[in-house]
Design a protein around this motif. Sequence first.
Motif, PDB file in Angstrom:
ATOM      1  N   LEU A  27       0.826  -1.204   0.000  1.00  0.00           N
ATOM      2  CA  LEU A  27       0.000   0.000   0.000  1.00  0.00           C
ATOM      3  C   LEU A  27       0.863   1.258   0.000  1.00  0.00           C
ATOM      4  O   LEU A  27       0.503   2.264  -0.609  1.00  0.00           O
ATOM      5  N   ALA A  28       1.992   1.198   0.667  1.00  0.00           N
ATOM      6  CA  ALA A  28       2.883   2.357   0.734  1.00  0.00           C
ATOM      7  C   ALA A  28       3.452   2.719  -0.634  1.00  0.00           C
ATOM      8  O   ALA A  28       3.884   3.851  -0.855  1.00  0.00           O
ATOM      9  N   LYS A  29       3.411   1.803  -1.582  1.00  0.00           N
ATOM     10  CA  LYS A  29       3.949   2.046  -2.913  1.00  0.00           C
ATOM     11  C   LYS A  29       2.934   2.700  -3.857  1.00  0.00           C
ATOM     12  O   LYS A  29       3.299   3.130  -4.951  1.00  0.00           O
ATOM     13  N   LEU A  30       1.672   2.760  -3.430  1.00  0.00           N
ATOM     14  CA  LEU A  30       0.618   3.291  -4.299  1.00  0.00           C
ATOM     15  C   LEU A  30       0.626   4.812  -4.363  1.00  0.00           C
ATOM     16  O   LEU A  30       1.054   5.478  -3.426  1.00  0.00           O
ATOM     17  N   ARG A  31       0.096   5.313  -5.483  1.00  0.00           N
ATOM     18  CA  ARG A  31      -0.128   6.761  -5.583  1.00  0.00           C
ATOM     19  C   ARG A  31      -1.281   7.110  -4.643  1.00  0.00           C
ATOM     20  O   ARG A  31      -2.113   6.261  -4.322  1.00  0.00           O
ATOM     21  N   ALA A  32      -1.348   8.346  -4.211  1.00  0.00           N
ATOM     22  CA  ALA A  32      -2.351   8.784  -3.235  1.00  0.00           C
ATOM     23  C   ALA A  32      -3.774   8.461  -3.691  1.00  0.00           C
ATOM     24  O   ALA A  32      -4.589   7.955  -2.919  1.00  0.00           O
ATOM     25  N   GLU A  33      -4.071   8.727  -4.968  1.00  0.00           N
ATOM     26  CA  GLU A  33      -5.439   8.491  -5.440  1.00  0.00           C
ATOM     27  C   GLU A  33      -5.765   6.992  -5.491  1.00  0.00           C
ATOM     28  O   GLU A  33      -6.900   6.583  -5.245  1.00  0.00           O
ATOM     29  N   ASP A  34      -4.780   6.162  -5.784  1.00  0.00           N
ATOM     30  CA  ASP A  34      -5.009   4.720  -5.775  1.00  0.00           C
ATOM     31  C   ASP A  34      -5.201   4.200  -4.350  1.00  0.00           C
ATOM     32  O   ASP A  34      -6.029   3.323  -4.105  1.00  0.00           O
ATOM     33  N   LEU A  35      -4.442   4.753  -3.418  1.00  0.00           N
ATOM     34  CA  LEU A  35      -4.610   4.380  -2.020  1.00  0.00           C
ATOM     35  C   LEU A  35      -6.014   4.746  -1.543  1.00  0.00           C
ATOM     36  O   LEU A  35      -6.667   3.970  -0.854  1.00  0.00           O
ATOM     37  N   ASP A  36      -6.508   5.913  -1.941  1.00  0.00           N
ATOM     38  CA  ASP A  36      -7.866   6.312  -1.580  1.00  0.00           C
ATOM     39  C   ASP A  36      -8.891   5.320  -2.115  1.00  0.00           C
ATOM     40  O   ASP A  36      -9.863   4.981  -1.432  1.00  0.00           O
ATOM     41  N   ARG A  37      -8.671   4.826  -3.333  1.00  0.00           N
ATOM     42  CA  ARG A  37      -9.586   3.846  -3.922  1.00  0.00           C
ATOM     43  C   ARG A  37      -9.567   2.536  -3.138  1.00  0.00           C
ATOM     44  O   ARG A  37     -10.603   1.930  -2.890  1.00  0.00           O
ATOM     45  N   VAL A  38      -8.374   2.107  -2.732  1.00  0.00           N
ATOM     46  CA  VAL A  38      -8.260   0.873  -1.950  1.00  0.00           C
ATOM     47  C   VAL A  38      -8.951   1.047  -0.603  1.00  0.00           C
ATOM     48  O   VAL A  38      -9.688   0.158  -0.147  1.00  0.00           O
ATOM     49  N   LEU A  39      -8.752   2.174   0.044  1.00  0.00           N
ATOM     50  CA  LEU A  39      -9.393   2.417   1.338  1.00  0.00           C
ATOM     51  C   LEU A  39     -10.910   2.457   1.204  1.00  0.00           C
ATOM     52  O   LEU A  39     -11.632   1.951   2.065  1.00  0.00           O
ATOM     53  N   SER A  40     -11.398   3.008   0.124  1.00  0.00           N
ATOM     54  CA  SER A  40     -12.836   3.024  -0.133  1.00  0.00           C
ATOM     55  C   SER A  40     -13.358   1.603  -0.330  1.00  0.00           C
ATOM     56  O   SER A  40     -14.420   1.236   0.188  1.00  0.00           O
ATOM     57  N   LEU A  41     -12.604   0.803  -1.068  1.00  0.00           N
ATOM     58  CA  LEU A  41     -12.986  -0.587  -1.272  1.00  0.00           C
ATOM     59  C   LEU A  41     -13.034  -1.345   0.051  1.00  0.00           C
ATOM     60  O   LEU A  41     -13.983  -2.090   0.331  1.00  0.00           O
ATOM     61  N   LEU A  42     -12.035  -1.145   0.899  1.00  0.00           N
ATOM     62  CA  LEU A  42     -12.008  -1.799   2.209  1.00  0.00           C
ATOM     63  C   LEU A  42     -13.209  -1.386   3.052  1.00  0.00           C
ATOM     64  O   LEU A  42     -13.825  -2.219   3.732  1.00  0.00           O
ATOM     65  N   SER A  43     -13.551  -0.126   3.010  1.00  0.00           N
ATOM     66  CA  SER A  43     -14.710   0.364   3.744  1.00  0.00           C
ATOM     67  C   SER A  43     -15.989  -0.318   3.255  1.00  0.00           C
ATOM     68  O   SER A  43     -16.822  -0.746   4.052  1.00  0.00           O
ATOM     69  N   SER A  44     -16.127  -0.440   1.942  1.00  0.00           N
ATOM     70  CA  SER A  44     -17.293  -1.115   1.365  1.00  0.00           C
ATOM     71  C   SER A  44     -17.342  -2.578   1.789  1.00  0.00           C
ATOM     72  O   SER A  44     -18.419  -3.110   2.093  1.00  0.00           O
ATOM     73  N   MET A  45     -16.203  -3.224   1.831  1.00  0.00           N
ATOM     74  CA  MET A  45     -16.149  -4.627   2.220  1.00  0.00           C
ATOM     75  C   MET A  45     -16.550  -4.794   3.689  1.00  0.00           C
ATOM     76  O   MET A  45     -17.264  -5.740   4.045  1.00  0.00           O
ATOM     77  N   ARG A  46     -16.099  -3.876   4.551  1.00  0.00           N
ATOM     78  CA  ARG A  46     -16.472  -3.938   5.971  1.00  0.00           C
ATOM     79  C   ARG A  46     -17.982  -3.762   6.135  1.00  0.00           C
ATOM     80  O   ARG A  46     -18.622  -4.455   6.916  1.00  0.00           O
ATOM     81  N   GLU A  47     -18.544  -2.820   5.403  1.00  0.00           N
ATOM     82  CA  GLU A  47     -19.992  -2.584   5.458  1.00  0.00           C
ATOM     83  C   GLU A  47     -20.754  -3.816   5.015  1.00  0.00           C
ATOM     84  O   GLU A  47     -21.749  -4.201   5.637  1.00  0.00           O
ATOM     85  N   ALA A  48     -20.314  -4.442   3.940  1.00  0.00           N
ATOM     86  CA  ALA A  48     -20.979  -5.641   3.434  1.00  0.00           C
ATOM     87  C   ALA A  48     -20.925  -6.763   4.461  1.00  0.00           C
ATOM     88  O   ALA A  48     -21.895  -7.508   4.641  1.00  0.00           O
ATOM     89  N   THR A  49     -19.805  -6.883   5.149  1.00  0.00           N
ATOM     90  CA  THR A  49     -19.638  -7.916   6.170  1.00  0.00           C
ATOM     91  C   THR A  49     -20.575  -7.671   7.350  1.00  0.00           C
ATOM     92  O   THR A  49     -21.151  -8.601   7.900  1.00  0.00           O
ATOM     93  N   ARG A  50     -20.773  -6.421   7.711  1.00  0.00           N
ATOM     94  CA  ARG A  50     -21.672  -6.085   8.828  1.00  0.00           C
ATOM     95  C   ARG A  50     -23.114  -6.457   8.540  1.00  0.00           C
ATOM     96  O   ARG A  50     -23.869  -6.782   9.431  1.00  0.00           O
ATOM     97  N   HIS A  51     -23.494  -6.398   7.281  1.00  0.00           N
ATOM     98  CA  HIS A  51     -24.893  -6.622   6.894  1.00  0.00           C
ATOM     99  C   HIS A  51     -25.181  -8.075   6.553  1.00  0.00           C
ATOM    100  O   HIS A  51     -26.290  -8.401   6.142  1.00  0.00           O
ATOM    101  N   GLN A  52     -24.214  -8.952   6.702  1.00  0.00           N
ATOM    102  CA  GLN A  52     -24.437 -10.373   6.385  1.00  0.00           C
ATOM    103  C   GLN A  52     -25.033 -11.096   7.550  1.00  0.00           C
ATOM    104  O   GLN A  52     -24.853 -10.873   8.659  1.00  0.00           O
TER     105      GLN A  52
END
Length: 84
Positions: free
Chosen positions: A59-84
Amino acid sequence: MLSKHRPTISEIEAGRRRVSADELAMFADIYEVSPAWLLGREDESDEFNERVRLAARELAKLRAEDLDRVLSLLSSMREATRHQ
């Protein structure tokens, strides 16, 4: 970061100076590891922790905007897990 002079840090790194508990805690905070890991007492073979370290390095090797996309994806995955 430790409010220590460079020669003091060099002595610590070389193993010629003991580290106090407070200094050990500060090093652990700075490097974001446990004091046990710094002392070599934490099991580094723990596969989960090793995978997390690998992910952090990548993750430390990513550009800032790509890191933001990964963090958004992780957030979405956590939300999906909560609703299962």
